[in-house]
Enzyme design. Sequence first.
Site, PDB file in Angstrom:
ATOM      1  N   ASN A 226      41.678 -14.092  17.868  1.00 32.64           N
ATOM      2  CA  ASN A 226      41.197 -12.714  17.983  1.00 32.64           C
ATOM      3  C   ASN A 226      40.938 -12.156  16.588  1.00 32.64           C
ATOM      4  O   ASN A 226      41.186 -12.821  15.587  1.00 32.64           O
ATOM      5  CB  ASN A 226      42.172 -11.841  18.778  1.00 32.64           C
ATOM      6  CG  ASN A 226      43.520 -11.734  18.104  1.00 32.64           C
ATOM      7  OD1 ASN A 226      43.645 -11.219  17.005  1.00 32.64           O
ATOM      8  ND2 ASN A 226      44.555 -12.256  18.768  1.00 32.64           N
ATOM      9  N   ASP A 295      46.977 -13.136  24.887  1.00 34.23           N
ATOM     10  CA  ASP A 295      47.639 -13.049  26.191  1.00 34.23           C
ATOM     11  C   ASP A 295      47.604 -14.370  26.943  1.00 34.23           C
ATOM     12  O   ASP A 295      48.466 -14.634  27.766  1.00 34.23           O
ATOM     13  CB  ASP A 295      46.974 -11.949  27.035  1.00 34.23           C
ATOM     14  CG  ASP A 295      47.316 -10.559  26.508  1.00 34.23           C
ATOM     15  OD1 ASP A 295      48.455 -10.384  26.040  1.00 34.23           O
ATOM     16  OD2 ASP A 295      46.441  -9.666  26.536  1.00 34.23           O
ATOM     17  N   LYS A 305      38.807 -34.234  20.501  1.00 37.94           N
ATOM     18  CA  LYS A 305      37.773 -33.200  20.562  1.00 37.94           C
ATOM     19  C   LYS A 305      36.984 -33.314  21.876  1.00 37.94           C
ATOM     20  O   LYS A 305      36.527 -34.416  22.220  1.00 37.94           O
ATOM     21  CB  LYS A 305      36.839 -33.377  19.362  1.00 37.94           C
ATOM     22  CG  LYS A 305      35.819 -32.287  19.252  1.00 37.94           C
ATOM     23  CD  LYS A 305      34.959 -32.489  18.014  1.00 37.94           C
ATOM     24  CE  LYS A 305      33.792 -31.533  18.055  1.00 37.94           C
ATOM     25  NZ  LYS A 305      32.808 -31.834  17.023  1.00 37.94           N
ATOM     26  N   PRO A 323      54.043 -15.764  26.806  1.00 38.04           N
ATOM     27  CA  PRO A 323      55.177 -14.845  26.955  1.00 38.04           C
ATOM     28  C   PRO A 323      54.890 -13.536  26.230  1.00 38.04           C
ATOM     29  O   PRO A 323      54.162 -13.522  25.229  1.00 38.04           O
ATOM     30  CB  PRO A 323      56.329 -15.604  26.274  1.00 38.04           C
ATOM     31  CG  PRO A 323      55.676 -16.596  25.373  1.00 38.04           C
ATOM     32  CD  PRO A 323      54.361 -16.945  25.996  1.00 38.04           C
ATOM     33  N   ASP A 324      55.431 -12.426  26.726  1.00 34.71           N
ATOM     34  CA  ASP A 324      55.293 -11.131  26.050  1.00 34.71           C
ATOM     35  C   ASP A 324      56.479 -10.977  25.106  1.00 34.71           C
ATOM     36  O   ASP A 324      57.610 -10.739  25.535  1.00 34.71           O
ATOM     37  CB  ASP A 324      55.250 -10.000  27.085  1.00 34.71           C
ATOM     38  CG  ASP A 324      54.855  -8.674  26.430  1.00 34.71           C
ATOM     39  OD1 ASP A 324      55.353  -8.382  25.316  1.00 34.71           O
ATOM     40  OD2 ASP A 324      54.051  -7.942  27.024  1.00 34.71           O
ATOM     41  N   ILE A 325      56.200 -11.154  23.832  1.00 30.35           N
ATOM     42  CA  ILE A 325      57.265 -11.170  22.818  1.00 30.35           C
ATOM     43  C   ILE A 325      57.972  -9.822  22.791  1.00 30.35           C
ATOM     44  O   ILE A 325      59.201  -9.732  22.787  1.00 30.35           O
ATOM     45  CB  ILE A 325      56.662 -11.502  21.428  1.00 30.35           C
ATOM     46  CG1 ILE A 325      55.921 -12.834  21.489  1.00 30.35           C
ATOM     47  CG2 ILE A 325      57.747 -11.520  20.359  1.00 30.35           C
ATOM     48  CD1 ILE A 325      55.048 -13.135  20.280  1.00 30.35           C
ATOM     49  N   PHE A 341      52.791  -1.765  19.225  1.00 30.40           N
ATOM     50  CA  PHE A 341      51.468  -1.231  18.886  1.00 30.40           C
ATOM     51  C   PHE A 341      50.607  -1.274  20.145  1.00 30.40           C
ATOM     52  O   PHE A 341      50.816  -2.122  21.009  1.00 30.40           O
ATOM     53  CB  PHE A 341      50.796  -2.068  17.784  1.00 30.40           C
ATOM     54  CG  PHE A 341      51.172  -1.631  16.407  1.00 30.40           C
ATOM     55  CD1 PHE A 341      52.428  -1.931  15.888  1.00 30.40           C
ATOM     56  CD2 PHE A 341      50.286  -0.891  15.622  1.00 30.40           C
ATOM     57  CE1 PHE A 341      52.790  -1.517  14.615  1.00 30.40           C
ATOM     58  CE2 PHE A 341      50.636  -0.475  14.348  1.00 30.40           C
ATOM     59  CZ  PHE A 341      51.888  -0.787  13.844  1.00 30.40           C
ATOM     60  N   LYS A 355      52.498   2.426  28.325  1.00 31.89           N
ATOM     61  CA  LYS A 355      53.020   1.166  27.755  1.00 31.89           C
ATOM     62  C   LYS A 355      54.410   1.367  27.164  1.00 31.89           C
ATOM     63  O   LYS A 355      55.287   0.511  27.305  1.00 31.89           O
ATOM     64  CB  LYS A 355      52.045   0.676  26.667  1.00 31.89           C
ATOM     65  CG  LYS A 355      52.188  -0.781  26.350  1.00 31.89           C
ATOM     66  CD  LYS A 355      51.039  -1.285  25.490  1.00 31.89           C
ATOM     67  CE  LYS A 355      49.748  -1.414  26.281  1.00 31.89           C
ATOM     68  NZ  LYS A 355      48.639  -1.910  25.473  1.00 31.89           N
TER      69      LYS A 355
END
Length: 419
Positions: A226, A295, A305, A323-325, A341, A355
Amino acid sequence: MTRREAHAPERFVPVREGGLAGVRVLLGVSGGIAAYKGAELVRRLRDAGAEVRVVLTENAARFVTALTFQALSGHPVRTSLWDESAEAAMGHIELARWADEVVIAPASADLLARLAQGQADDLLTTLCLATAAPVSVAPAMNQQMWAHAATQANATLLRSRGVNVFGPASGGQACGEFGAGRLLEADEIVSLLQARRGPRELAGARVLVSAGPTYEDIDPVRFIGNRSSGRMGFAVAEAAARAGAEVVLVAGPVALATPVGVERIDVRSAREMHEAVLARAKSADVFIAAAAVGDFRPRDIAVHKLKKASRDSGLELSLVQNPDILADVAALEPRPFVVGFAAETEQVEAHARAKLERKRLDLIAANEVGAGLGFESADNALLLLWPDGREALERAGKVELACALVSRIAALRAARASA
Ligand code: C5P
């Protein structure tokens, strides 16, 4: 990976009137076209309450006159180690002892090289060796000279010895080029100095920060990533360290220099970041999740490759959730003070507050992404939300915002401790 260079313009809290009251600043000016900006800096330092004495290098005196600096500082200006009458009035060792702070602005490439070498071949470099005061340099030079590996190595070496490197900023240059190498504005230098001497709000706290993107490998040469530059997280780590915290920074793949005094752990994928953070979260007092964690990751990483089967064949990737840290740290018992954040594209406050509640956070820093703000830009604007309050931080440099965030964290922890 970041598409900008690592040296974002730094800015700090606004200059406080009297923020440097009684501080004795020895200002060194080296030879470069930005030397004239040193005159403005003398004014700003004095406005902030500092007492200023100025040393010009021999080359600086080709660009500006000692008379200007004498008039502005109210003291004789020194340019040479071999000036008998000046040495009789205040010898160079006395001058080195007199200083509470040594600030060199502008610092030329040559000056940085000589400092890095530990040379003492003129008055200014001799003073830098002879002083026990903290030394700060504000580099200014052509962008190619600043980007040169030799200059970068010198700056890194100086940082590792505890020299504060302020800036440089990016922008148009006197030579007509564009890039990193501009002297910070006088106000910015004063505010950085002030912040460096400011209250140590997180003294002794153990702060864990996640930063940067994650890369989720598809095969040995491809990944899903990202656009996070990591700058916000690195700025938070720097601000926390300056506030006196012991900082561990878990960083995804970014090309940024590690802030002074920060322990850095490099990771690549969300799962690696999860492991590195969870291993340290229980012993942390504060966790700040500034990373843009992917995500999803490919269900399998191909060993070789991936090849195109034919001219118009497609490829379907099967993705599984990471996993959501942040949520996992928030679920720990006992848990650190947890800061998340939220990058949102619309209805920032409503989504961020949802959130905050859903992830059971102590504080969330929300920002709108897009329109030149957020991930890749040097500037940002943040909305801080906590269970019973909010604070909007106007658009500013990421380091400045990080300082404000750190102050808010310190205040909320202090309020909790005294409740
Ligand atoms: O839910 P969302 O991804 O918008 O939440 C963003 C916050 O959660 C950020 O603080 C980010 O660092 C954190 N996060 C995380 N692990 C994930 C996803 C997000 O720590 N897998």
